[in-house]
Design a protein around this motif. Structure first.
Motif, PDB file in Angstrom:
ATOM      1  N   CYS A 153      13.680  83.073  36.289  1.00  0.00           N
ATOM      2  CA  CYS A 153      14.617  83.139  35.139  1.00  0.00           C
ATOM      3  C   CYS A 153      14.375  84.570  34.537  1.00  0.00           C
ATOM      4  N   ARG A 202      18.251  86.510  34.055  1.00  0.00           N
ATOM      5  CA  ARG A 202      18.514  86.473  32.694  1.00  0.00           C
ATOM      6  C   ARG A 202      18.161  87.524  31.929  1.00  0.00           C
ATOM      7  N   PRO A 234       5.839  77.937  33.120  1.00  0.00           N
ATOM      8  CA  PRO A 234       5.293  78.311  31.875  1.00  0.00           C
ATOM      9  C   PRO A 234       4.840  77.432  30.840  1.00  0.00           C
ATOM     10  N   ILE A 235       5.018  76.182  30.991  1.00  0.00           N
ATOM     11  CA  ILE A 235       4.295  75.127  30.136  1.00  0.00           C
ATOM     12  C   ILE A 235       3.302  74.262  30.705  1.00  0.00           C
ATOM     13  N   PHE A 282       1.872  70.979  29.183  1.00  0.00           N
ATOM     14  CA  PHE A 282       2.758  69.700  29.672  1.00  0.00           C
ATOM     15  C   PHE A 282       2.854  69.581  31.235  1.00  0.00           C
ATOM     16  N   LEU A 301       5.433  67.225  32.448  1.00  0.00           N
ATOM     17  CA  LEU A 301       6.817  67.447  32.350  1.00  0.00           C
ATOM     18  C   LEU A 301       7.169  68.737  33.354  1.00  0.00           C
ATOM     19  N   VAL A 354       9.872  69.008  36.283  1.00  0.00           N
ATOM     20  CA  VAL A 354      10.989  70.216  36.413  1.00  0.00           C
ATOM     21  C   VAL A 354      10.912  70.847  37.640  1.00  0.00           C
ATOM     22  N   PRO A 408      15.915  72.548  31.521  1.00  0.00           N
ATOM     23  CA  PRO A 408      15.064  71.721  32.308  1.00  0.00           C
ATOM     24  C   PRO A 408      14.189  70.643  31.734  1.00  0.00           C
ATOM     25  N   ALA A 409      13.798  71.034  30.615  1.00  0.00           N
ATOM     26  CA  ALA A 409      12.633  70.313  29.958  1.00  0.00           C
ATOM     27  C   ALA A 409      13.179  68.970  29.316  1.00  0.00           C
ATOM     28  N   MET A 441      13.482  67.579  22.734  1.00  0.00           N
ATOM     29  CA  MET A 441      12.841  68.349  23.852  1.00  0.00           C
ATOM     30  C   MET A 441      14.102  69.306  24.397  1.00  0.00           C
ATOM     31  N   TYR A 447       6.762  73.509  21.518  1.00  0.00           N
ATOM     32  CA  TYR A 447       5.866  74.084  22.739  1.00  0.00           C
ATOM     33  C   TYR A 447       6.460  73.488  24.265  1.00  0.00           C
ATOM     34  N   THR A 448       7.354  72.575  24.426  1.00  0.00           N
ATOM     35  CA  THR A 448       7.960  72.203  25.542  1.00  0.00           C
ATOM     36  C   THR A 448       8.924  73.157  26.315  1.00  0.00           C
ATOM     37  N   LEU A 492      10.421  76.135  27.829  1.00  0.00           N
ATOM     38  CA  LEU A 492      10.289  76.968  29.101  1.00  0.00           C
ATOM     39  C   LEU A 492      10.520  78.300  28.971  1.00  0.00           C
ATOM     40  N   GLN A 493      11.135  78.922  27.839  1.00  0.00           N
ATOM     41  CA  GLN A 493      11.514  80.177  27.592  1.00  0.00           C
ATOM     42  C   GLN A 493      12.396  80.628  28.769  1.00  0.00           C
ATOM     43  N   CYS A 494      13.163  79.915  29.570  1.00  0.00           N
ATOM     44  CA  CYS A 494      13.829  80.164  30.727  1.00  0.00           C
ATOM     45  C   CYS A 494      15.195  80.757  30.283  1.00  0.00           C
ATOM     46  N   GLY A 495      15.688  80.497  29.095  1.00  0.00           N
ATOM     47  CA  GLY A 495      16.743  80.882  28.713  1.00  0.00           C
ATOM     48  C   GLY A 495      18.296  80.688  29.161  1.00  0.00           C
ATOM     49  N   ARG A 496      18.185  79.424  29.686  1.00  0.00           N
ATOM     50  CA  ARG A 496      19.633  78.920  30.283  1.00  0.00           C
ATOM     51  C   ARG A 496      20.305  78.359  28.859  1.00  0.00           C
ATOM     52  N   ASN A 553      20.434  80.279  26.332  1.00  0.00           N
ATOM     53  CA  ASN A 553      21.094  81.382  25.818  1.00  0.00           C
ATOM     54  C   ASN A 553      22.358  81.663  26.557  1.00  0.00           C
ATOM     55  N   ARG A 554      22.249  81.393  27.818  1.00  0.00           N
ATOM     56  CA  ARG A 554      23.385  81.804  28.673  1.00  0.00           C
ATOM     57  C   ARG A 554      24.557  80.757  28.340  1.00  0.00           C
ATOM     58  N   ASN A 579      14.750  82.643  22.005  1.00  0.00           N
ATOM     59  CA  ASN A 579      14.141  83.316  21.031  1.00  0.00           C
ATOM     60  C   ASN A 579      13.960  82.730  19.552  1.00  0.00           C
ATOM     61  N   ARG A 596      10.818  80.637  19.924  1.00  0.00           N
ATOM     62  CA  ARG A 596       9.729  81.592  19.993  1.00  0.00           C
ATOM     63  C   ARG A 596       9.396  81.893  18.467  1.00  0.00           C
ATOM     64  N   LEU A 597      10.257  82.483  17.812  1.00  0.00           N
ATOM     65  CA  LEU A 597       9.856  82.728  16.350  1.00  0.00           C
ATOM     66  C   LEU A 597       9.365  81.623  15.670  1.00  0.00           C
TER      67      LEU A 597
END
Lengths: 301, 115
Positions: A202, A206, A241-242, A246, A249, A253, B31-32, B42, B70-71, B73-77, B79-80, B93, B96-97
């Motif tokens: 990722c 991205r 990352p989690i 979790f 979960l 994934v 994905p989560a 989630m 916190y679930t 993944l920061q994967c950014g899908r 955002n896209r 982001n 995240r903030l």
């Protein structure tokens, strides 16, 4: 050389200790055996933590013995330990093929702090970033070659937000190798004529826009790349990352992703340590093999 | 975190979350969310709503719902998809903030306090 767990791999290549360009592993691949143990221990302790009184006991146990247990248990993770060494050796061999011999900071090598960033612990990030930047400046580093997308993302995108006049050039090794495709092709000792399905990371796609580089390098090694449905900018996460919090979960994934990849090929290429650890755990169960790009480079050079 | 910085982050978050048109394109690609079998808190959209209610005081820091942040993944899908179909929000982001605001309480051990 003082031996710490993250410098064991570097005995072979004997990289110089100082230089304007450094290879920064940020200990990511070397930490994999420990990450496996930590996430395993957290998952085992989780059912007890929520019970009254047990949380404090687990916490105390962790303070007294946690570190020792993790270190001892990680000694058993021989496969991933040897895989990590091979990956880093493959990367240095390939860089050397195109005339790049970066320095390595050995025991001084820092961690990028990416987990603090992911968790939103910004006040600790700033302190960490300043420390790492000062260390790099003390070693007169002008350019960093990263081996994983998380570290490259931190040093390239996040560090400049905290450091005024940030002046360190940051590149991923795939970018450097792909700029020398022809030289790579000529020096390739063993053509890896096989089909592999690629799993993009990722952060690599991205956040960093490093997409075609892995494909062009693979082509230079004689590899045929197959694309899954979710690929390039639309790649799907490995769940990593989690995992610390979790695990269930994460497993759902990663199972979804590995099934998508395994339906296309039993040979899978990854380019990130977190993806490697999360997807390679299905190797036995599904009869697949997950290769990091570094391992393929070691085979080829 | 200083008071001004915390306030600035709250304002930024509310302003950005206010731009969301609730199209929910981000929901399906998360994905989560898929792994959690369609539990919307989630999903990226769900996390933004949780953040909004956390900031305006409907939720407290120790509400179990906030752990959904916190679930991510920061994967950014997300955002896209938002960039292509929605409002070009940096959803991951913003989440995240939100974790940053939360961490101020979690790390220092404060509970039941409005963010």
């Amino acid at each position: 050389m003082k031996t710490v767990y993250w410098t064991e791999w570097a005995r072979g290549p004997n990289l110089p200790r100082s230089g304007k360009t450094v290879l920064l592993t940020a200990r990511m691949y070397q930490m994999l055996p420990y990450i496996m143990q930590v996430t395993g221990l957290i998952a085992s302790a989780k059912p007890f933590v929520s019970r009254s009184g047990f949380g404090a006991m687990v916490n105390l146990g962790n303070r007294i013995m946690g570190d020792k247990i993790i270190r001892l248990k990680s000694l058993g993770s021989k496969n991933i330990r040897s895989k990590s060494k091979k990956i880093l050796l493959g990367i240095t061999n390939a860089l050397s093929t195109i005339g790049q011999r970066p320095a390595y900071l050995y025991e001084d090598e820092p961690y990028s702090g990416v987990l603090l960033y992911d968790l939103g612990l910004d006040e600790y990030i700033e302190e960490h970033i300043v420390k790492v930047y000062r260390l790099l400046k003390r070693h007169n580093v002008k350019k960093v070659i990263g081996v994983d997308p998380h570290t490259v993302f931190m040093l390239k995108e996040i560090y400049p937000r905290y450091i005024e006049d940030y002046d360190i050039e940051v590149k991923h090794y795939l970018e450097i190798l792909s700029e020398n495709d022809e030289a790579l092709k000529k020096s390739c000792k063993k053509s890896l004529e096989n089909e592999f399905v690629i799993h993009d990371s990722c952060y690599m796609t991205r956040e960093l826009g490093i997409i075609e580089q892995a494909r062009s390098i693979s082509a230079s090694l004689g590899i045929t790349i197959l694309e899954p449905g979710n690929t390039k900018l639309d790649t799907a996460c490995c769940g990593g990352p989690i995992e610390y919090a979790f695990r269930d979960l994460t497993e759902k994934v990663s199972t979804t992703r590995i099934q998508e990849l395994a339906n296309i090929s039993k040979n899978i290429i990854v380019e990130c340590p977190i993806c490697l650890i999360n997807l390679s755990k299905y190797e036995k169960e599904m009869g697949i093999k997950v290769w990091d790009m570094g391992e393929l480079l070691l085979e080829a050079f | 975190m200083g008071v001004d910085q915390g306030q600035a982050i709250r304002e930024t978050l509310l302003k950005e979350i206010g731009k969301c048109r609730a199209c929910r394109f981000c929901v399906d690609v998360c994905p989560a969310y898929q792994a959690a079998e369609w539990v919307e808190n989630m999903s990226p959209y769900g996390r933004l709503q949780i953040l909004k209610y956390l900031i305006n005081g409907t939720l407290n820091k120790d509400d179990p719902l906030v752990y959904s942040l916190y679930t991510c993944l920061q994967c950014g899908r997300c955002n896209r998809v938002c960039q292509a179909k929605g409002q070009d929000l940096e959803v991951s982001n913003l989440v995240r903030l939100g974790k940053y605001l939360l961490s101020q309480g979690l790390v220092k051990g404060k509970k039941s306090e409005k963010v």
